[in-house]
Design a protein around this motif. Structure first.
Motif, PDB file in Angstrom:
ATOM      1  N   ARG A 265       5.014  -5.292   5.952  1.00 18.17           N
ATOM      2  CA  ARG A 265       5.319  -5.366   4.630  1.00 18.17           C
ATOM      3  C   ARG A 265       4.773  -6.009   3.553  1.00 18.17           C
ATOM      4  O   ARG A 265       4.234  -5.537   2.346  1.00 18.17           O
ATOM      5  CB  ARG A 265       6.815  -5.688   4.685  1.00 18.17           C
ATOM      6  CG  ARG A 265       7.936  -4.653   4.959  1.00 18.17           C
ATOM      7  CD  ARG A 265       9.275  -4.965   4.531  1.00 18.17           C
ATOM      8  NE  ARG A 265       9.717  -6.094   5.653  1.00 18.17           N
ATOM      9  CZ  ARG A 265      10.298  -5.879   6.814  1.00 18.17           C
ATOM     10  NH1 ARG A 265      10.503  -4.616   7.449  1.00 18.17           N
ATOM     11  NH2 ARG A 265      10.824  -6.941   7.459  1.00 18.17           N
ATOM     12  N   LEU A 266       4.324  -7.158   3.847  1.00 15.63           N
ATOM     13  CA  LEU A 266       3.747  -8.041   2.832  1.00 15.63           C
ATOM     14  C   LEU A 266       2.169  -7.612   2.769  1.00 15.63           C
ATOM     15  O   LEU A 266       1.822  -7.461   1.449  1.00 15.63           O
ATOM     16  CB  LEU A 266       3.493  -9.648   3.240  1.00 15.63           C
ATOM     17  CG  LEU A 266       2.615 -10.577   2.702  1.00 15.63           C
ATOM     18  CD1 LEU A 266       3.445 -10.588   1.084  1.00 15.63           C
ATOM     19  CD2 LEU A 266       2.743 -12.158   3.255  1.00 15.63           C
ATOM     20  N   ASN A 267       1.513  -6.906   3.689  1.00 16.17           N
ATOM     21  CA  ASN A 267       0.092  -6.546   3.541  1.00 16.17           C
ATOM     22  C   ASN A 267       0.330  -5.477   2.554  1.00 16.17           C
ATOM     23  O   ASN A 267      -0.616  -5.179   1.772  1.00 16.17           O
ATOM     24  CB  ASN A 267      -0.445  -6.047   4.981  1.00 16.17           C
ATOM     25  CG  ASN A 267      -0.642  -7.001   5.739  1.00 16.17           C
ATOM     26  OD1 ASN A 267      -0.872  -8.260   5.408  1.00 16.17           O
ATOM     27  ND2 ASN A 267      -0.958  -6.860   7.144  1.00 16.17           N
ATOM     28  N   LYS A 268       1.308  -4.538   2.649  1.00 15.36           N
ATOM     29  CA  LYS A 268       1.312  -3.253   1.894  1.00 15.36           C
ATOM     30  C   LYS A 268       1.739  -3.647   0.425  1.00 15.36           C
ATOM     31  O   LYS A 268       1.134  -3.174  -0.638  1.00 15.36           O
ATOM     32  CB  LYS A 268       2.347  -2.551   2.262  1.00 15.36           C
ATOM     33  CG  LYS A 268       2.639  -1.277   1.750  1.00 15.36           C
ATOM     34  CD  LYS A 268       3.800  -0.144   2.166  1.00 15.36           C
ATOM     35  CE  LYS A 268       3.885   0.951   1.540  1.00 15.36           C
ATOM     36  NZ  LYS A 268       5.028   1.814   2.245  1.00 15.36           N
ATOM     37  N   GLU A 269       2.583  -4.743   0.318  1.00 15.64           N
ATOM     38  CA  GLU A 269       3.004  -5.374  -1.015  1.00 15.64           C
ATOM     39  C   GLU A 269       1.617  -5.860  -1.693  1.00 15.64           C
ATOM     40  O   GLU A 269       1.648  -5.526  -3.152  1.00 15.64           O
ATOM     41  CB  GLU A 269       3.912  -6.332  -0.770  1.00 15.64           C
ATOM     42  CG  GLU A 269       4.878  -6.718  -2.156  1.00 15.64           C
ATOM     43  CD  GLU A 269       5.693  -7.880  -2.078  1.00 15.64           C
ATOM     44  OE1 GLU A 269       6.284  -8.211  -2.868  1.00 15.64           O
ATOM     45  OE2 GLU A 269       5.907  -8.341  -1.108  1.00 15.64           O
ATOM     46  N   VAL A 270       0.897  -6.454  -1.068  1.00 10.88           N
ATOM     47  CA  VAL A 270      -0.153  -7.380  -1.633  1.00 10.88           C
ATOM     48  C   VAL A 270      -1.335  -6.116  -2.171  1.00 10.88           C
ATOM     49  O   VAL A 270      -1.578  -6.365  -3.348  1.00 10.88           O
ATOM     50  CB  VAL A 270      -0.912  -8.180  -0.804  1.00 10.88           C
ATOM     51  CG1 VAL A 270      -2.300  -8.636  -1.195  1.00 10.88           C
ATOM     52  CG2 VAL A 270       0.017  -9.423  -0.690  1.00 10.88           C
ATOM     53  N   VAL A 271      -1.547  -5.304  -1.601  1.00  6.98           N
ATOM     54  CA  VAL A 271      -2.273  -4.167  -1.738  1.00  6.98           C
ATOM     55  C   VAL A 271      -1.801  -3.454  -3.029  1.00  6.98           C
ATOM     56  O   VAL A 271      -2.383  -3.257  -4.247  1.00  6.98           O
ATOM     57  CB  VAL A 271      -2.654  -2.995  -0.782  1.00  6.98           C
ATOM     58  CG1 VAL A 271      -3.260  -1.704  -1.160  1.00  6.98           C
ATOM     59  CG2 VAL A 271      -3.269  -3.609   0.477  1.00  6.98           C
ATOM     60  N   ALA A 272      -0.569  -3.307  -3.285  1.00  8.23           N
ATOM     61  CA  ALA A 272       0.255  -2.394  -4.475  1.00  8.23           C
ATOM     62  C   ALA A 272       0.004  -3.460  -5.664  1.00  8.23           C
ATOM     63  O   ALA A 272      -0.133  -2.873  -6.654  1.00  8.23           O
ATOM     64  CB  ALA A 272       1.373  -2.032  -3.851  1.00  8.23           C
ATOM     65  N   LEU A 273       0.274  -4.833  -5.189  1.00  4.75           N
ATOM     66  CA  LEU A 273       0.378  -5.560  -6.377  1.00  4.75           C
ATOM     67  C   LEU A 273      -1.022  -5.797  -7.110  1.00  4.75           C
ATOM     68  O   LEU A 273      -1.164  -5.917  -8.167  1.00  4.75           O
ATOM     69  CB  LEU A 273       0.830  -6.777  -6.044  1.00  4.75           C
ATOM     70  CG  LEU A 273       0.694  -8.003  -7.191  1.00  4.75           C
ATOM     71  CD1 LEU A 273       1.747  -7.675  -8.331  1.00  4.75           C
ATOM     72  CD2 LEU A 273       1.634  -9.321  -6.532  1.00  4.75           C
ATOM     73  N   MET A 274      -2.099  -5.783  -6.207  1.00  3.55           N
ATOM     74  CA  MET A 274      -3.366  -6.055  -6.606  1.00  3.55           C
ATOM     75  C   MET A 274      -3.679  -4.736  -7.366  1.00  3.55           C
ATOM     76  O   MET A 274      -4.446  -5.077  -8.472  1.00  3.55           O
ATOM     77  CB  MET A 274      -4.344  -6.126  -5.493  1.00  3.55           C
ATOM     78  CG  MET A 274      -4.383  -7.589  -4.931  1.00  3.55           C
ATOM     79  SD  MET A 274      -4.942  -8.681  -6.339  1.00  3.55           S
ATOM     80  CE  MET A 274      -6.663  -8.214  -6.669  1.00  3.55           C
ATOM     81  N   LYS A 275      -3.347  -3.657  -7.334  1.00  3.59           N
ATOM     82  CA  LYS A 275      -3.599  -2.410  -7.999  1.00  3.59           C
ATOM     83  C   LYS A 275      -3.099  -2.544  -9.263  1.00  3.59           C
ATOM     84  O   LYS A 275      -3.777  -2.245 -10.807  1.00  3.59           O
ATOM     85  CB  LYS A 275      -3.263  -1.123  -7.359  1.00  3.59           C
ATOM     86  CG  LYS A 275      -4.004  -0.603  -5.970  1.00  3.59           C
ATOM     87  CD  LYS A 275      -3.334   0.719  -5.456  1.00  3.59           C
ATOM     88  CE  LYS A 275      -4.095   0.969  -4.356  1.00  3.59           C
ATOM     89  NZ  LYS A 275      -3.520   2.266  -3.617  1.00  3.59           N
ATOM     90  N   ARG A 276      -1.771  -3.009  -9.419  1.00  2.60           N
ATOM     91  CA  ARG A 276      -1.262  -3.288 -10.957  1.00  2.60           C
ATOM     92  C   ARG A 276      -1.787  -4.358 -11.588  1.00  2.60           C
ATOM     93  O   ARG A 276      -2.154  -4.206 -12.844  1.00  2.60           O
ATOM     94  CB  ARG A 276       0.320  -3.658 -10.748  1.00  2.60           C
ATOM     95  CG  ARG A 276       1.047  -2.326 -10.089  1.00  2.60           C
ATOM     96  CD  ARG A 276       2.718  -2.641 -10.349  1.00  2.60           C
ATOM     97  NE  ARG A 276       3.212  -3.932  -9.862  1.00  2.60           N
ATOM     98  CZ  ARG A 276       3.438  -3.983  -8.592  1.00  2.60           C
ATOM     99  NH1 ARG A 276       3.463  -3.003  -7.502  1.00  2.60           N
ATOM    100  NH2 ARG A 276       3.823  -5.153  -8.250  1.00  2.60           N
ATOM    101  N   VAL A 277      -2.336  -5.597 -10.885  1.00  4.42           N
ATOM    102  CA  VAL A 277      -2.825  -6.436 -11.738  1.00  4.42           C
ATOM    103  C   VAL A 277      -4.140  -6.367 -12.065  1.00  4.42           C
ATOM    104  O   VAL A 277      -4.549  -6.683 -13.110  1.00  4.42           O
ATOM    105  CB  VAL A 277      -2.970  -7.838 -10.805  1.00  4.42           C
ATOM    106  CG1 VAL A 277      -3.759  -8.827 -11.269  1.00  4.42           C
ATOM    107  CG2 VAL A 277      -1.400  -8.083 -10.550  1.00  4.42           C
ATOM    108  N   SER A 278      -4.931  -5.243 -11.289  1.00  2.00           N
ATOM    109  CA  SER A 278      -6.295  -5.131 -11.705  1.00  2.00           C
ATOM    110  C   SER A 278      -6.274  -4.185 -12.871  1.00  2.00           C
ATOM    111  O   SER A 278      -7.334  -4.110 -14.002  1.00  2.00           O
ATOM    112  CB  SER A 278      -6.952  -4.439 -10.690  1.00  2.00           C
ATOM    113  OG  SER A 278      -7.346  -5.123  -9.441  1.00  2.00           O
ATOM    114  N   LYS A 279      -5.000  -3.377 -13.114  1.00  2.00           N
ATOM    115  CA  LYS A 279      -5.051  -2.469 -14.051  1.00  2.00           C
ATOM    116  C   LYS A 279      -4.507  -3.087 -15.397  1.00  2.00           C
ATOM    117  O   LYS A 279      -4.813  -2.836 -16.438  1.00  2.00           O
ATOM    118  CB  LYS A 279      -4.170  -1.354 -13.802  1.00  2.00           C
ATOM    119  CG  LYS A 279      -4.029  -0.177 -14.744  1.00  2.00           C
ATOM    120  CD  LYS A 279      -3.255   0.904 -14.229  1.00  2.00           C
ATOM    121  CE  LYS A 279      -2.995   2.011 -15.224  1.00  2.00           C
ATOM    122  NZ  LYS A 279      -2.160   3.245 -14.447  1.00  2.00           N
TER     123      LYS A 279
END
Length: 379
Positions: A265-279
């Motif tokens: 769950r944390l792995n998936k959450e980090v990937v999703a959050l990084m996409k938002r932060v990058s954008k």
């Protein structure tokens, strides 16, 4: 003695009074000499397992086929008969164990010199293989021929690399060379055992000491995941789960590790959050509904850091007008009463809209302000 090993020494004394040899051995002696507290204390003896069971009223045959009996004597203390081992059939376990009478023979089968130390009840250190000198020189050195030690048990490669980082030691040249030459044996090791060793790296004072060794190209071919692509990491993670989430972010989709459900769950959450932060950048909107663990990991990964330190980031996070949907001043029940409607997808959608308005600074997260907004904007 300046140790807190009262119960372990009592076990040694009981064995000796019964006519047997007995010593504290291994990592406990190493850590004692380094001034490091150690909880797990092992005893080696020439008493056979059945002799040990006869001497102590409370025991468990935790590894009796390999000579190990756990003695409950104030603490749980593993007592193992002096032994040597035959050929290792799967690069992990010996096909046969043979009990012996001499401590030196028992210590000869151990992995590294600093783990091949023994201590008598009088505090005397028994050192047949130069472990004390290697402790002083801060060296990880295999006992005997390094090639043989790693061919016997390939997990020793990772154990030595982990131990170097744990203690801040260097790996002796021949030992390091033998590690890389034996790296092709690592696929014999269960991924669960590999993960256990690597997990301990993430919370070390300086993980890069061990990661630098794992970044040798030889290991990329035989370990799950790719270590050579990892950036330098000189500070510990808050938890092993955060370390694995950081590691996972840099990997391709094809590798596999036996993650727990929480780690997944944390792995998936980090990937999703990084996409938002990058954008979107580091905004309260981009980190909304993200755990503090995920935010910390993403801050570690992010190339753009608008906060001087992680502590500044966390203080900024604490000042967020709202962090999670559950923090909304209006509940789903409040919404149903206010609009006289039944439960349904509209509640989740309304919550998302309210959160957006709060995060944009358009409304306050108070019951009165949200009630007014709902009456004006929700059909």
């Amino acid at each position: 003695m300046t140790t807190n090993w009262t119960h372990a020494f009592e076990v040694v004394k009981i064995l000796q009074e019964a006519g047997y040899q007995a010593y504290i051995v291994g990592g406990a002696v190493r850590d004692h000499l380094l001034g490091i507290a150690c909880k797990d204390i092992d005893v080696a003896t020439d008493a056979l397992p059945e002799n040990v069971q006869e001497l102590f009223p409370k025991t468990f045959a935790t590894g009796i086929a390999h000579g190990t009996v756990t003695v409950l004597h104030g603490d749980a203390i593993e007592v193992t008969t002096f032994r040597v081992e035959s050929e290792y059939i799967d690069k992990r376990r010996p096909s046969e164990v043979r009990f012996v009478r001499e401590l030196k023979d028992d210590l000869s089968r151990r992995d590294f010199t600093i783990n091949a130390l023994a201590m008598g009840i009088d505090g005397e250190i028994i050192d047949y293989y130069g472990g004390k000198e290697d402790l002083q020189n801060k060296l990880i050195r295999a006992v005997g021929q390094p090639k043989e030690r790693f061919e016997e048990d390939a997990l020793r490669i990772l154990r030595g690399i982990r131990l170097a980082g744990q203690l801040g030691f260097s790996i002796e040249t021949q030992t390091r060379q033998a590690m890389t030459e034996a790296s092709h044996l690592l696929p014999w090791i269960a991924k669960e055992r590999i993960k256990q060793e690597v997990s301990r790296i993430w919370t070390m004072v300086d993980p890069e000491i061990s990661l630098r060794e794992l970044k040798h190209p030889h290991f990329d071919e035989f370990l799950p995941g790719v270590f050579t692509i990892l950036p330098e990491r000189h500070t510990p993670f808050e938890s092993t789960a955060e370390g694995w989430a950081w590691f996972h972010y840099f990997q391709s989709d094809t590798y596999e590790f036996p993650y727990s459900n929480d780690e997944k769950r944390l792995n998936k959450e980090v990937v999703a959050l990084m996409k938002r932060v990058s954008k979107e950048g580091w905004t309260y909107r981009s980190v909304f509904n993200s755990s503090e663990s995920a935010v910390r990991v993403c801050w570690e990964i992010s190339q753009s850091k608008p906060f001087a330190t992680k502590q500044h980031l966390l203080r900024w996070l604490q000042d967020a007008p709202i962090r999670f949907p559950k923090d909304l001043a209006l509940s789903g029940h409040d919404l149903m009463q206010l609009k006289q409607r039944n439960s349904g997808p509209w509640i989740k959608k309304t919550n998302e809209r309210m959160a957006d308005e709060i995060l944009a600074g358009n409304i306050l997260n108070t019951r009165d302000a949200l009630k007014k907004w709902v009456l004006e904007h929700v059909e």
